[in-house]
Design an enzyme around this catalytic site. Structure first.
Site, PDB file in Angstrom:
ATOM      1  N   HIS A   1       0.323  -1.471   0.417  1.00  0.00           N
ATOM      2  CA  HIS A   1       0.354  -0.532  -0.112  1.00  0.00           C
ATOM      3  C   HIS A   1       0.698   1.407   0.036  1.00  0.00           C
ATOM      4  O   HIS A   1       1.704   1.399   0.563  1.00  0.00           O
ATOM      5  CB  HIS A   1      -0.647   0.021   1.576  1.00  0.00           C
ATOM      6  CG  HIS A   1      -2.013  -0.616   1.108  1.00  0.00           C
ATOM      7  ND1 HIS A   1      -1.948  -1.919   0.269  1.00  0.00           N
ATOM      8  CD2 HIS A   1      -3.106  -1.617   2.391  1.00  0.00           C
ATOM      9  CE1 HIS A   1      -3.174  -3.073   0.276  1.00  0.00           C
ATOM     10  NE2 HIS A   1      -3.792  -2.286   1.399  1.00  0.00           N
TER      11      HIS A   1
ATOM     12  N   LYS B   1     -13.701   4.969   6.180  1.00  0.00           N
ATOM     13  CA  LYS B   1     -13.928   5.919   5.586  1.00  0.00           C
ATOM     14  C   LYS B   1     -15.601   5.457   5.026  1.00  0.00           C
ATOM     15  O   LYS B   1     -16.579   6.817   4.703  1.00  0.00           O
ATOM     16  CB  LYS B   1     -13.747   5.657   4.229  1.00  0.00           C
ATOM     17  CG  LYS B   1     -13.480   6.427   2.939  1.00  0.00           C
ATOM     18  CD  LYS B   1     -12.576   6.581   1.905  1.00  0.00           C
ATOM     19  CE  LYS B   1     -12.690   4.667   1.134  1.00  0.00           C
ATOM     20  NZ  LYS B   1     -14.144   5.937  -0.105  1.00  0.00           N
TER      21      LYS B   1
END
Length: 917
Positions: A147, A579
């Protein structure tokens, strides 16, 4: 120095001053006094603004920054960025220093250490046999992902590691004054090299570039420290028994990786990349074995004129290609020459690579790591049985452990793909052989029926000589490659396939069917791959236990689970759930999901292994690992746990070998305690659970109202953060968004969190908490606050949630954030949204302090307070310059120097905050 003295931070301050002085000298010499003086002026003005937030100071700072040319701004940014990097080095060295001080002083065992974990478990009534049984069944795996949150280049990391080594040497060795001067001169040369090294990558990273970076952590830490970890653990356990005890602990701690296997949203991960990944991993570990065997050959010069050898050792010696008359009486050396020749042949067979030092003769390759380990054990046993036990320790013992830990594959690589891709692949396979051309339109129950039938059927559904779509062809090729790798290596090398965005039972069965078509799943009910659903959104977390309950009711799938030891792994996504629903709701829904999953697994008699997809920041599930593991509900950590290590967190934990060892120890200690101690812990009070439900509901409403329900929020976000400019950094191979839209739903969690960190709001790590607490106390004026304080003091989950918020709020800065908000051209939109955020921030800080009964943030965390005090005067100017450069760049002044400056500021801020993505 007494490790408990009040001046324990003096060495840290001295190191920071030393490095700061040397950096200042470098700036003066390279760029001149004028640049150095501007650096100091900006720093001092920034400190004044931070302390007093006076409008006139803001205007003074803005005028100063506006006067900087792009060329000068780049030099200023480099200065502050490098100071942040150097401060990180000093802090890491201080952490190592404190660990050593405590060991030298023989201080009581510290929390999260192996000794303390064993002590706590024994105090709870467990015997040493219980602890040994735990390790016999345990599996703990930190899993490195690619990532993109690590902004540093390997070139700068290499120089920084040498600077760390020099600081270490200056403290550990009693040098003469001239030697100290020589070391400081080398330090200055390294800082000069850093100054003249480009901080930014000039080209986009490929997956293989990411792999190369990931493999360096094996050289830095894992190859050296994992054997040491086991040696320390076994020593701690044997001391508890008696001096003659020789308990051997299996290799339960395994390093995993997603690099080269994670296809979710990354079209550059292909069958060829997966194959190359294993070749490079295999090459690294086999060459390591060759180096160690060569060194052992130098060391074990034992002569049969002086010692005896076992019959098994003599047989190894006789089969050696070493025919030198000088070594005819040195059976250990001759045996090691034979092992070297066989490992060389293995390297040639597996990776088509010649050994750096050619073997003395030809030999057959090892078929598997167990054969090599058996030969090493012959050498070890012979030494032990002939009064040379001390020689069996050290390098030979560590090599045996390495072979057991790393095999010929080095790291266990996970495969990962989105459920939608699996579904499209299966639909195309069915259509090609005329099973159905409307698979995607079938009801869920009809899909399950069809998939279950095909799963137990021996007929293939891949049509030969048929042209499939590019996506389906790629999927089939990569699983075919996976099957070949499993044959060449072993099951552990490639044992897990993860289904992102799992929303139904059919999502899991689709992958199982694809694996069957490639020989990884056998129709009779055997699987050579763990099939792992990943639940990511709030809705998915709420549904996950129902999906697993239904899945376990399917005989065809349960046979696969039983073939894998009757253990099912489930992955939980922290980033996307945050999120989706905000920090409070994400944390609570993850906790509830674990509780309900435990119940379902017990109902079906299946062992559970949870894989926690945590990021670096609190907004992506980050925070201290020890506290996070202990905060899991009872039964969630049943001796088995996997945890992602991502981006900058990998480098902060595992670049320094001493800190790497400490972090591995923390994972193991927390898992031991969470497994055994949770059985005696009382369940959370019903009133606590009810309170969390109510808090989560209010926080969810507040967070969603801002992010998804406020008109213009998307425009505000894209204007007030560096989200656009982050995409220009060459820090990863994956695109920033899943789709080419500006919607928050389509944005990946990493750039979402990274952007809020850069503008110093850290919104994903706290927003919604303040309103939720305020509403709860208004509804419960008599005992609401007291109940929340009770929850904080007695419930590890709630304590961990608030401690993480305490940490993230300490890194927020509304004064700086207001300058980013000013980038939003629509004044009405800016004032509405930023005003809402400021109000919620005030409520959150007020609520947090009241519940934790603190007067200031971080009142109970002096280490982080110290860190902030040391580094923020150098981070804040980076933010101020970044804002000015963003103004210019977005006002059609898109010159290369301005963009370089923005990229450097992103690098420096990320380095200063340490966990930003």
């Amino acid at each position: 120095m007494d490790p408990s003295s009040s001046d324990k931070d003096t060495p840290l301050v001295e190191n920071i001053r030393l490095l700061g002085r040397l950096l200042g000298n470098t700036i003066k010499e390279q760029e001149g006094d004028d640049v150095f003086n501007i650096v100091e002026l900006i720093r001092q003005t920034s400190i004044d603004y931070l302390r007093y937030e006076k409008p006139e100071t803001r205007k003074e700072l803005e005028a100063l920054l506006d006067s900087l040319s792009p060329e000068l701004a780049v030099q200023i940014l480099r200065a502050y960025s490098y100071f942040s990097h150097l401060a990180n080095i000093a802090e890491d060295q201080h952490h190592v220093r404190r660990i050593r001080y405590h060991e030298i002083a023989r201080s009581p065992a510290r929390f999260s250490s192996t000794e303390k974990a064993i002590e706590r478990v024994e105090e709870a009534g467990y015997g040493i046999d219980d602890i040994v049984k735990f390790y016999d069944k345990a599996l703990i795996a930190p899993v490195m992902t690619a990532h993109p949150t690590e902004v540093r280049r390997k070139s700068t990391m290499t120089q920084e590691m040498r600077i760390a080594d020099l600081l270490h040497e200056l403290e550990r060795v009693d040098f003469t004054p001239s030697e100290i001067e020589e070391k400081e001169n080398e330090l200055e040369r390294k800082i000069l090299t850093l100054w003249q090294t480009n901080l930014l990558r000039q080209s986009k990273m490929s997956v293989i570039d990411e792999l190369k970076n990931g493999l360096t952590y094996f050289d830095y830490t894992f190859l050296q420290q994992l054997p040491r970890f086991y040696r320390k653990l076994e020593a701690s356990i044997n001391r508890k028994i008696d001096d003659a005890a020789d308990v051997s602990i299996p290799s339960f701690l395994r390093i995993g990786s997603w690099i080269g296997g994670d296809r979710d949203g990354n079209p550059f991960v292909t069958a060829e990349v997966l194959d190359e990944t294993f070749k490079r991993q295999s090459s690294l570990i086999l060459n390591h074995y060759l180096e160690q065997l060569n060194e052992l050959g130098r060391e074990l010069s034992l002569s049969t004129r002086l010692v005896t050898a076992s019959d098994a050792l003599n047989r190894l010696s006789e089969n050696s290609p070493d025919t030198s008359p000088h070594r005819q009486e040195e059976p250990y050396r001759r045996a090691l020459v034979g092992l070297y020749a066989r490992v060389s042949a293995t390297l040639q067979f597996m990776d088509n690579e010649e050994a750096a030092i050619r073997p003395l003769g030809d030999a057959n390759p090892y078929e598997n790591p167990k054969e090599l380990l058996a030969d090493l054990k012959v050498i070890e046993d012979s030494l032990k049985s002939n009064n040379s036990e001390a020689l069996a320790q050290g390098r030979l013992e560590e090599l045996c452990r390495s072979v057991d830990c790393f095999g010929f594959h080095l790291a266990c690589v996970d495969m990962r793909q989105n459920s939608a891709v699996h579904g499209a692949t299966v639909a195309e396979l069915f259509k090609a052989v005329d099973i159905t051309d409307r698979y995607e339109k079938l009801s869920e129950s009809d899909k399950i029926t069809l998939l279950s039938q095909e799963l137990s059927s021996s007929r293939p559904i891949i049509r030969q000589n048929w042209t499939y779509s590019e996506q389906t062809t790629s999927e089939l090729q990569i699983f075919e490659t996976a099957h070949k790798i499993q044959k060449t290596q072993n099951f552990e090398a490639l044992s897990t396939a993860i289904i992102s965005n799992t929303q139904s039972v059919s999502d899991v069965l689709e992958l199982a069917l694809i694996l069957k078509e490639k020989g990884i799943v056998i129709p009779e009910g055997e699987s050579r791959m763990n099939i792992v659903p990943l639940f990511e959104t709030i809705e998915d977390l709420q549904n996950c236990s129902g999906i697993m309950d239904q899945l376990f009711g399917i005989p065809e799938y349960m046979r696969l689970v039983k073939s894998l030891g009757n253990i099912q792994e489930v992955m939980l996504g922290y980033s996307d759930s945050n999120k989706d629903g905000g920090y409070i709701t994400s944390g609570w829904e993850l906790y509830k999901a674990e509780v309900t999953l435990i119940e379902v697994f017990r109902k079906h008699g299946v062992g559970i292994r949870l894989f926690h997809g945590r990021g670096g920041t609190v907004g992506r599930g980050g925070g201290p690992s020890y506290e996070a593991i202990l905060a899991q509900p009872s039964g969630a950590v049943d001796g088995q746990i996997r945890v992602t290590e991502q981006g900058e967190i990998i480098s902060s934990k595992y670049t320094n070998p001493d800190l790497g060892l400490r972090n591995l120890e923390i994972l193991a200690s927390a898992t031991l305690e969470a497994t055994l101690l949770s059985k005696n812990e009382p369940e959370p009070e019903d009133s606590w659970l009810d309170t969390m439900d109510r808090l989560s509901g209010k926080a969810f409403e507040t967070y969603r109202g801002l992010v998804y329900g406020t008109e213009g929020f998307i425009d505000y976000f894209w204007s007030s953060t560096v989200i656009n400019e982050i995409a220009t950094l060459n820090i990863g191979s994956r695109p920033a968004s899943r789709k080419k839209t500006r919607k928050i739903e389509d944005l990946r969690a990493i750039p979402w969190v990274f952007s809020w960190a850069q503008c110093r709001l850290m919104l994903p790590g706290w927003y919604g908490f303040g309103y939720a607490i305020e509403a709860f106390i208004e509804e419960n004026p008599d005992n609401g606050l007291q109940l929340l304080q009770e929850m904080y003091q007695n419930w590890p989950f709630f304590e961990s949630q608030l401690s993480n918020m305490d940490m993230v709020l300490s890194k927020t800065n509304l004064a700086i954030a207001s300058r980013y908000a000013a980038l939003v051209e629509d004044a009405e939109l800016r004032e509405k949204i930023f005003g809402t955020i400021v109000e919620e921030h005030k409520k959150t800080v007020k609520a947090l302090l009241a519940i934790m009964q603190q007067t200031t943030l971080l009142a109970g965390n002096p280490m982080l307070t110290r860190s902030i005090h040391n580094r923020f005067p150098y981070i804040d100017p980076l933010n101020h310059i970044q804002v000015q450069l963003l103004k210019r760049y977005r006002a059609d002044q898109k010159d290369a120097k301005t963009l370089t400056g923005i990229q450097l500021s992103i690098n420096g801020i990320a380095a200063g905050l340490r966990n930003s993505g």
